[in-house]
Structures are given as structure tokens and as C-alpha cells.
Write a protein that holds these residues in place. Structure first.
Motif, short mmCIF file in Angstrom:
data_model
loop_
_atom_site.label_atom_id
_atom_site.label_comp_id
_atom_site.label_asym_id
_atom_site.label_seq_id
_atom_site.Cartn_x
_atom_site.Cartn_y
_atom_site.Cartn_z
N ILE A 21 0.83 -1.21 0.00
CA ILE A 21 0.00 0.00 0.00
C ILE A 21 0.86 1.26 0.00
O ILE A 21 0.60 2.21 -0.75
CB ILE A 21 -0.96 0.01 1.20
CG1 ILE A 21 -1.97 -1.14 1.08
CG2 ILE A 21 -1.73 1.34 1.27
CD1 ILE A 21 -2.85 -1.32 2.30
N SER A 22 1.89 1.29 0.84
CA SER A 22 2.76 2.48 0.89
C SER A 22 3.53 2.64 -0.41
O SER A 22 3.75 3.77 -0.87
CB SER A 22 3.71 2.39 2.09
OG SER A 22 4.54 1.25 2.00
N TRP A 23 3.95 1.54 -1.02
CA TRP A 23 4.64 1.57 -2.33
C TRP A 23 3.75 2.24 -3.36
O TRP A 23 4.16 3.19 -4.04
CB TRP A 23 4.95 0.14 -2.73
CG TRP A 23 5.77 -0.06 -3.98
CD1 TRP A 23 5.52 0.45 -5.23
CD2 TRP A 23 6.97 -0.85 -4.10
NE1 TRP A 23 6.46 0.03 -6.12
CE2 TRP A 23 7.37 -0.77 -5.46
CE3 TRP A 23 7.71 -1.61 -3.22
CZ2 TRP A 23 8.50 -1.45 -5.93
CZ3 TRP A 23 8.84 -2.28 -3.69
CH2 TRP A 23 9.23 -2.19 -5.03
N LEU A 24 2.51 1.77 -3.47
CA LEU A 24 1.59 2.28 -4.48
C LEU A 24 1.07 3.68 -4.14
O LEU A 24 1.01 4.56 -5.00
CB LEU A 24 0.41 1.32 -4.65
CG LEU A 24 0.75 -0.08 -5.17
CD1 LEU A 24 -0.50 -0.95 -5.21
CD2 LEU A 24 1.39 0.00 -6.56
N LEU A 25 0.68 3.88 -2.87
CA LEU A 25 0.10 5.16 -2.47
C LEU A 25 1.09 6.31 -2.62
O LEU A 25 0.77 7.37 -3.19
CB LEU A 25 -0.40 5.08 -1.03
CG LEU A 25 -1.06 6.35 -0.47
CD1 LEU A 25 -2.24 6.79 -1.31
CD2 LEU A 25 -1.49 6.13 0.98
N SER A 26 2.31 6.12 -2.12
CA SER A 26 3.32 7.19 -2.24
C SER A 26 3.66 7.44 -3.70
O SER A 26 3.85 8.58 -4.13
CB SER A 26 4.59 6.82 -1.45
OG SER A 26 5.16 5.62 -1.93
N GLY A 27 3.71 6.36 -4.51
CA GLY A 27 3.99 6.52 -5.94
C GLY A 27 2.90 7.29 -6.66
O GLY A 27 3.19 8.17 -7.49
N SER A 53 13.68 5.65 -1.53
CA SER A 53 13.61 6.56 -0.38
C SER A 53 12.17 6.82 0.06
O SER A 53 11.90 6.97 1.25
CB SER A 53 14.29 7.89 -0.71
OG SER A 53 15.65 7.71 -0.98
N GLY A 54 11.25 6.88 -0.91
CA GLY A 54 9.85 7.08 -0.54
C GLY A 54 9.34 5.93 0.31
O GLY A 54 8.60 6.14 1.28
#
Length: 230
Positions: free
Chosen positions: A98-104, A120-121
């Protein structure tokens, strides 16, 4: 802790190290391929508000500009991912995905028109999630991991500010925001709040005082009963 529990903890610890190592291996294989083939995959990064640049939402964390870039991220992402897997064994993969996709997605929507690459994100998302989850759940181990990362990754705090033009501070900012949102969303899942020995001592003292008071009350009631019938 009995032997069975110790074995379970060892297995969890080994699994967390293996999973973190596999991610590190992938990003280094990608960089090694770039070096061997004398090429660069920077165009697989996120280029905001373009269709072709949206592929970077999936691939950008695997791409690094040079050896210095990947070296700076390696130890940090290893510690954070291992800690995340160890403490959140039923939740870690959701947090990462989720953090991979959401931040992207947030970078693609709101960042500068340039290629944004590197993990880094994801680092900021994980450190934010682990720290704020530790605060919400009152778990000192989680907060300690985040503080260790801040110590090792000295520029972490400044990384979310638009100070250095060549750094994707947007990835850092949106990653940290994603981690905070996930910490709040999953506030009821994960390792339980810690209780220290002094807390149990206070509970024992309270119980002793309660029973002493109850005994005194019983004796007093019995005495009053005897007086009533005499």
C-alpha cells in the motif's frame, strides 16, 4: 520464555532478515545489470502527470541513480523492512504494497516534472509507519527502530523539505504521509502495547491493598454482627 517460544522468535527473526535481504538483492541486481550493460533505467522512474511516467509507480523504488544512491538506501531499508516483517508478521506485506503504491501515486499526481527514482519514498513510509504505530500502540521497540534509522540516516528529517533540488523531497514527504495514514488505519493491529515489570508490581500492590481492606471490612462486619446479637 520457554524453548518453544524461543524457537518461534528465532524463526520469525530469521524470516524477517531473509525477506529484507531479498529486497536488497533485487535492487542490487537491477543496478548491477545497468552497470554491466552500460545503460540506465531512469526512464522507469515516475514522471508526474504523464501516461508513460505512470509505470514508475511500480518500478521507481527499484531504480537508483548511482552506487552512492543505492548504498545510502541499502542499510536503512534493510533495517526497516526486517523490523516491519518481525513485528507485523501478519500485516507487513500490506504495509509495503500500500505504501509503495500510495506514495507513488501521490508523487505522480503532485511532484515536479522530472523523473523520480529510488526507494527513499518507501523508506520514509516504513519509518513513519513504524514510529507512529509505536506511539499509538505505546510500543517502545517500534519507536526505537525508527530512532535508530533517524540516527543512521541523518538527513531523514530534512529530506521532506524542498532544500536540495536534486533530491525528490516529494517522494519523501508523500512516503512519510502514507506511513502516518497506515499507522492510524491499522492502529488496532500489530504488536500489543508493552507492559513493564513496574506496572505489574503496582497491580500486585493494588491487589494486596484490596484484599487487606476486604479482610478488615469482613472483620468489622463480623464484630458489628456479634454486637448486634449480644
Amino acid at each position: 520464555m520457554n524453548n518453544n517460544q524461543q524457537n518461534i522468535e528465532r524463526t520469525k527473526f530469521k524470516a524477517s532478515l531473509i525477506i529484507a535481504f531479498l529486497f536488497i538483492l533485487v535492487i542490487w541486481v537491477v543496478k548491477a545489470f545497468e552497470i554491466i550493460e552500460n545503460t540506465s533505467f531512469y526512464k522507469l522512474g515516475i514522471f508526474p502527470r504523464t501516461i508513460s511516467g505512470s509505470i514508475g509507480i511500480l518500478t521507481a523504488p527499484l531504480i537508483h541513480s548511482d552506487i552512492n544512491h543505492i548504498v545510502n538506501n541499502t542499510i536503512t531499508i534493510f533495517i526497516l523492512t526486517a523490523g516491519l516483517v518481525y513485528f507485523y508478521r501478519d500485516l507487513w506485506y500490506r504495509i509495503i504494497i500500500i505504501s509503495w503504491l500510495l506514495s507513488g501515486i501521490l508523487v505522480w499526481i503532485g511532484a515536479r516534472s522530472s523523473y523520480h527514482i529510488g526507494c527513499s519514498g518507501l523508506i520514509y513510509a516504513e519509518v513513519s509507519f513504524i514510529f507512529f504505530s509505536g506511539v499509538i500502540r505505546k510500543n517502545i521497540n517500534l519507536m526505537a527502530i525508527s530512532l535508530l534509522v533517524v540516527f543512521l540516516y541523518g538527513s531523514l528529517i530534512w529530506g521532506i523539505l524542498p532544500i536540495f533540488y536534486h533530491i525528490s523531497w516529494e517522494s519523501h514527504l508523500f512516503g512519510a504521509a502514507s506511513g502516518l495514514l497506515l499507522a492510524f488505519y491499522y492502529r488496532n493491529q500489530g504488536p500489543p502495547p508493552q507492559k513493564w515489570s513496574w506496572m505489574f508490581e503496582d497491580e500486585d500492590e493494588d491487589e494486596e491493598e484490596y484484599y487487606e481492606l476486604e479482610d478488615e471490612t469482613s472483620l468489622k462486619t463480623k464484630s458489628e454482627s456479634q454486637n448486634l446479637y449480644n
